[in-house]
Structure formats: structure tokens, C-alpha cells
Design a protein around this motif. Structure first.
Motif, short mmCIF file in Angstrom:
data_model
loop_
_atom_site.label_atom_id
_atom_site.label_comp_id
_atom_site.label_asym_id
_atom_site.label_seq_id
_atom_site.Cartn_x
_atom_site.Cartn_y
_atom_site.Cartn_z
N SER A 1 0.83 -1.20 0.00
CA SER A 1 0.00 0.00 0.00
C SER A 1 0.86 1.25 0.00
O SER A 1 1.91 1.30 0.65
N THR A 2 0.42 2.28 -0.70
CA THR A 2 1.17 3.54 -0.75
C THR A 2 0.39 4.71 -0.14
O THR A 2 0.94 5.79 0.00
N GLY A 3 -0.87 4.51 0.22
CA GLY A 3 -1.67 5.62 0.72
C GLY A 3 -2.29 5.42 2.08
O GLY A 3 -2.74 6.38 2.69
N VAL B 1 -8.26 -0.78 12.02
CA VAL B 1 -7.84 0.61 12.08
C VAL B 1 -7.28 1.00 10.70
O VAL B 1 -6.41 0.33 10.18
N VAL B 2 -7.84 2.08 10.14
CA VAL B 2 -7.37 2.62 8.87
C VAL B 2 -6.67 3.94 9.19
O VAL B 2 -7.25 4.83 9.80
N GLN B 3 -5.41 4.04 8.79
CA GLN B 3 -4.60 5.21 9.09
C GLN B 3 -4.18 5.86 7.78
O GLN B 3 -3.69 5.19 6.87
N SER B 4 -4.41 7.17 7.68
CA SER B 4 -4.00 7.91 6.48
C SER B 4 -3.67 9.34 6.86
O SER B 4 -4.09 9.83 7.90
N LYS B 5 -2.92 10.00 6.01
CA LYS B 5 -2.50 11.37 6.28
C LYS B 5 -3.72 12.28 6.33
O LYS B 5 -4.55 12.28 5.42
N GLU B 6 -3.82 13.05 7.40
CA GLU B 6 -4.94 13.96 7.57
C GLU B 6 -5.04 14.92 6.38
O GLU B 6 -4.02 15.44 5.90
N ASN B 7 -6.23 15.15 5.89
CA ASN B 7 -6.54 16.07 4.79
C ASN B 7 -5.92 15.67 3.46
O ASN B 7 -5.76 16.50 2.57
N SER B 8 -5.55 14.41 3.28
CA SER B 8 -4.91 13.99 2.03
C SER B 8 -5.90 13.50 0.98
O SER B 8 -5.55 13.39 -0.19
N LEU B 9 -7.11 13.20 1.37
CA LEU B 9 -8.09 12.67 0.42
C LEU B 9 -8.68 13.81 -0.39
O LEU B 9 -9.46 14.62 0.11
N GLU B 10 -8.31 13.88 -1.65
CA GLU B 10 -8.77 14.96 -2.52
C GLU B 10 -10.05 14.61 -3.25
O GLU B 10 -10.88 15.47 -3.50
N GLU B 11 -10.17 13.38 -3.68
CA GLU B 11 -11.36 12.92 -4.38
C GLU B 11 -11.71 11.54 -3.82
O GLU B 11 -10.84 10.81 -3.37
N TYR B 12 -12.97 11.18 -3.87
CA TYR B 12 -13.37 9.91 -3.31
C TYR B 12 -14.61 9.39 -4.02
O TYR B 12 -15.29 10.11 -4.74
N LYS C 1 1.03 13.04 11.92
CA LYS C 1 0.42 13.43 10.65
C LYS C 1 -0.85 12.67 10.32
O LYS C 1 -1.68 13.15 9.55
N ASN C 2 -1.00 11.47 10.83
CA ASN C 2 -2.06 10.58 10.38
C ASN C 2 -3.27 10.56 11.30
O ASN C 2 -3.12 10.48 12.52
#
Length: 150
Positions: A50-52, A125-136, A74-75
Motif C-alpha cells: 500500500s502507498t496511501g 484501524v485505517v490510518q491515512s495522512k490527515e486532509n490527504s483525500l482529494e477525491e473519493y 500526521k495521520n
């Protein structure tokens, strides 16, 4: 110690198998910071390439709690309770959780979880960089013509 089964890997995907959720307690790892053994947890970022996101399956034995509270730099994390019930605390707020509960925690939220049930609690638990989701969802995709092989 249980190991992840690699099913298939290609340029556009990686498929693995963790086994039955009831067997999560058979997984263990050594925490990178405090070097303690953690049982019932398996991270998926590296096995799936995974990269995101970082996704982990977690379990807590009956009547126990995560032995520490933590934050991230950050996440953000989203906890999805799959089995069991108990309590979740973020900062000074403590609230009941149960199968089907979903909790998103910002990076700076001081978080911890407790299993009050008589069975092993299982959560994702799903961990991702805060505010990184631009489109969904449908904004980040299009339908394609494809012939399924099933």
C-alpha cells in the motif's frame, strides 16, 4: 506465530489472506519503539504494498485494554469495531463502543480502547495522512467495459 498468506501479486494489485478473524490472536509483532511484543495485531501496508494507507487488524482479549494511549504526528485513524464492546477514550471524553461503531480520531487526539466484553474484541484501524483525500467514491473513478472471468 501466524504468518500472512500471499495469494497473488501483479503490477496493479496484491492479494493476501489473514485467515479467520478468530485467529487474529495468533499474530504477533515487536513494537518498533518500545520493543514490546504485541499479540493479536497485524499491519497490512507492507504485505499489500500500500502507498496511501496503513490498515491493521487488531484484537483485545476479554476484559483488557490497550496498554497505552497514543497520538500521531500526521495521520488520522478510523477505528471500526467488528466484534465485542467496551469503551473508547479520546482526550478527556470516554464513550461506549460496540460492534458496528466507527470512530475517526485526528492526529493529536490522545486515544485508547478497552474491551469490556467476555470475548475477544476485534477491530480494524485505517490510518491515512490527515486532509490527504482529494477525491473519493465516484468522483475518483469511471466505469470501464470489462469481461469478468468468474
Amino acid at each position: 506465530m501466524k504468518t500472512i498468506e500471499n495469494l497473488i501479486k501483479n503490477k496493479n494489485y496484491t492479494a493476501i489472506n489473514l485467515g479467520k478473524l478468530e485467529e487474529l490472536m495468533e499474530y504477533s509483532l515487536i513494537h518498533k519503539v518500545n520493543k514490546q511484543k504485541i499479540e493479536g495485531k497485524v499491519f497490512l501496508k507492507e504485505p499489500t504494498n500500500s502507498t496511501g494507507t496503513e490498515i491493521s487488524f487488531n484484537s483485545l482479549a476479554a476484559k483488557t485494554e490497550q496498554p497505552y494511549f497514543h497520538i500521531h504526528y500526521k495521520n488520522e485513524e478510523t477505528y471500526i469495531i467488528l466484534k465485542g464492546y467496551g469503551f473508547f477514550q479520546v482526550d478527556d471524553n470516554c464513550f461506549e463502543i460496540k460492534e458496528g461503531s466507527v470512530i475517526r480520531v485526528a492526529p493529536n487526539g490522545e486515544r485508547g480502547i478497552r474491551n469490556d466484553s467476555d470475548e475477544t474484541m476485534i477491530y480494524l484501524v485505517v490510518q491515512s495522512k490527515e486532509n490527504s483525500l482529494e477525491e473519493y467514491t465516484t468522483d475518483d473513478g469511471k466505469r470501464v467495459d470489462f469481461n469478468p472471468k468468474w
